[in-house]
Design an enzyme around this catalytic site. Structure first.
Site, PDB file in Angstrom:
ATOM      1  N   MET A 244       0.842  -1.182   0.000  1.00 38.74           N
ATOM      2  CA  MET A 244       0.000   0.000   0.000  1.00 38.74           C
ATOM      3  C   MET A 244       0.895   1.257   0.000  1.00 38.74           C
ATOM      4  O   MET A 244       1.720   1.398  -0.860  1.00 38.74           O
ATOM      5  CB  MET A 244      -0.935  -0.060   1.198  1.00 38.74           C
ATOM      6  CG  MET A 244      -1.908  -1.257   1.004  1.00 38.74           C
ATOM      7  SD  MET A 244      -3.394  -1.200   1.969  1.00 38.74           S
ATOM      8  CE  MET A 244      -2.783  -1.816   3.519  1.00 38.74           C
ATOM      9  N   CYS A 245       0.779   2.108   0.987  1.00 37.56           N
ATOM     10  CA  CYS A 245       1.520   3.358   0.922  1.00 37.56           C
ATOM     11  C   CYS A 245       2.136   3.630   2.284  1.00 37.56           C
ATOM     12  O   CYS A 245       1.980   2.836   3.203  1.00 37.56           O
ATOM     13  CB  CYS A 245       0.577   4.509   0.569  1.00 37.56           C
ATOM     14  SG  CYS A 245      -0.441   4.183  -0.875  1.00 37.56           S
ATOM     15  N   GLN A 246       2.848   4.735   2.389  1.00 34.07           N
ATOM     16  CA  GLN A 246       3.327   5.134   3.709  1.00 34.07           C
ATOM     17  C   GLN A 246       3.049   6.620   3.926  1.00 34.07           C
ATOM     18  O   GLN A 246       3.082   7.422   2.977  1.00 34.07           O
ATOM     19  CB  GLN A 246       4.814   4.828   3.877  1.00 34.07           C
ATOM     20  CG  GLN A 246       5.088   3.332   3.962  1.00 34.07           C
ATOM     21  CD  GLN A 246       6.295   2.992   4.836  1.00 34.07           C
ATOM     22  OE1 GLN A 246       6.841   3.814   5.553  1.00 34.07           O
ATOM     23  NE2 GLN A 246       6.699   1.731   4.772  1.00 34.07           N
TER      24      GLN A 246
ATOM     25  N   ILE B 254       4.169   8.466   0.332  1.00 37.28           N
ATOM     26  CA  ILE B 254       4.768   7.753  -0.799  1.00 37.28           C
ATOM     27  C   ILE B 254       3.809   6.636  -1.177  1.00 37.28           C
ATOM     28  O   ILE B 254       3.234   5.975  -0.323  1.00 37.28           O
ATOM     29  CB  ILE B 254       6.184   7.218  -0.487  1.00 37.28           C
ATOM     30  CG1 ILE B 254       6.240   6.499   0.854  1.00 37.28           C
ATOM     31  CG2 ILE B 254       7.201   8.341  -0.537  1.00 37.28           C
ATOM     32  CD1 ILE B 254       7.598   5.896   1.160  1.00 37.28           C
TER      33      ILE B 254
ATOM     34  N   ASN C  17      -3.331   5.912   3.678  1.00 35.20           N
ATOM     35  CA  ASN C  17      -2.680   4.618   3.481  1.00 35.20           C
ATOM     36  C   ASN C  17      -3.735   3.550   3.709  1.00 35.20           C
ATOM     37  O   ASN C  17      -4.356   3.497   4.780  1.00 35.20           O
ATOM     38  CB  ASN C  17      -1.507   4.456   4.476  1.00 35.20           C
ATOM     39  CG  ASN C  17      -1.223   3.010   4.849  1.00 35.20           C
ATOM     40  OD1 ASN C  17      -1.348   2.646   6.004  1.00 35.20           O
ATOM     41  ND2 ASN C  17      -0.869   2.193   3.886  1.00 35.20           N
TER      42      ASN C  17
END
Lengths: 254, 254
Positions: free
Chosen positions: A1-3, A78, A108
């Site tokens: 996924m994302c941060q 990100i 996220n």
């Protein structure tokens, strides 16, 4: 996924040290290489830098590293794409104006079967679940409050709205208007408050350390929020699932 | 007051050559040193770089010069403050989302006694006449059209709204959603369409020239709009007071 990466403080502070570790997760120490973005509030204004290149190789990230923008509220993201193509319209953070204030949001997680936006005034430009959820929250806030409510009322409402959306999937997010920051944990989010006596901090993602006692004033208070702890020698607190915290001036509000 | 720069083209093009001349007016060849900004549309997404430093000495402007972002619609602004402090919230261009599209706006001029925004959903964050006028236009558009109207209907409406606001002072502006660009002239605005056969162009503000025939394809069409002509060897057309032009794919729409 994302941060996610967030900073909320009582005096304008640059985020260069933390960003140096965070950006490495965008293609070097981790796989979040589908674009990135960072928003800096300065007074009521906001700068939002976005790039669909990986943060480790983005010229815009080089600028952010080299230009020490001082801000009391920063939100960075990100991306590891789950829904929506890799392009600028799908790059977090997202920004909208509500009540004459810029509101910045980054997410996220992954959400599905989200409630419709048909009646609302905020609409997504891109095709992510994240921007859809963000617009739904803003529509709800705009409908319930004609003008900015108290921070306490806002927190109660956001807790209720986050809880509704978290039923549709994973919903870790950061939201700020430059005065207050909200952080909601669905699965993974950590925080840390740096205050006097300040000490050395060492990044997890690269061999870089800073002595904050030389960079700060004794009255400074800086709260950091990150998906994964950014340093390996400080005590990060893991948030609980369903927890929403509100930060003002580097302090987690009781 | 301020200066405007716009680009509308049929293929993603970088604006480095024109920006090199334009940024010099922000503190070097001219006095517009109270901040600057530039917005690049890429697909439906938009990057907005803002700085309250003079464009000639801004690290963000150095990035824009060094990083050839290709875009079909660009709006840039260098500020000489008339109303509102020098800070980020008062720095053009301004951006809002309407109908699921980002709309970017920059203004050159000075307006007074503007109509109230009380009933509208768009509110200014900063304290400039420009952002107030922009919000008023968006409120009018949102009230009249529930979804995006045809470009022709939009042009007619903007012509009427611009004419109303121009009664309050000087109102040169650029407005774009990444597909279409509108340019309104109240006192001073020039345009130029570059198309095959492409030739050399030489900047007015510094001794820099480019041979566009080496940088372009024969089908490329690039419209430039600027407060003052940027080159000294091309035929810029001065717009008339009260004139509103609509540009799509580098073409001025009949």
């Amino acid at each position: 996924m994302c941060q996610l990466l967030g900073m909320n403080c009582n005096t304008p502070t640059d985020i260069i040290f933390s960003f140096e570790g965070f950006r490495r997760r965008g293609g070097l120490t981790d796989e979040h290489s589908d674009g990135w973005g960072i928003a800096f509030f300065e007074g009521e204004g906001c700068r939002l830098f976005l790039d669909y290149l990986p943060s480790i190789s983005s010229p815009v990230a080089d600028l952010v590293r080299a230009y020490p923008i001082k801000s009391t509220n920063v939100i960075a993201h990100i991306r590891k794409a789950t829904q929506g193509q890799i392009n600028l319209a799908n790059t977090h953070p997202f920004g909208r104006e509500l009540w004459g204030q810029y509101w910045i949001f980054a997410h996220n997680g992954n959400l599905s079967d989200l409630p419709s936006l048909e009646q609302g005034r905020f609409l997504p430009v891109g095709s992510t679940d994240s921007e859809h959820a963000y617009c739904w929250i803003l529509n709800q806030l705009a409908e319930r409050f004609q003008s900015p409510p108290s921070f306490a009322a806002l927190r109660d409402t956001l807790k209720e709205l986050s809880s509704t959306l978290a039923q549709h999937g994973t919903f870790n997010f950061l939201l700020s208007n430059g005065q207050v920051m909200f952080a909601h944990c669905s699965t993974k989010l950590h925080y840390l408050v740096r205050q006097a006596p300040f000490c050395h901090a060492h990044l997890s993602d690269t061999d870089l350390a800073v002595d904050f006692s030389r960079e700060t004033q004794p009255s400074d208070r800086v709260a950091m929020i990150a998906t994964e702890p950014l340093t390996d020698n400080e005590n990060w607190t893991a948030m609980q699932s369903g927890q929403l915290i509100m930060l003002i001036d580097g302090t987690i509000q009781p």
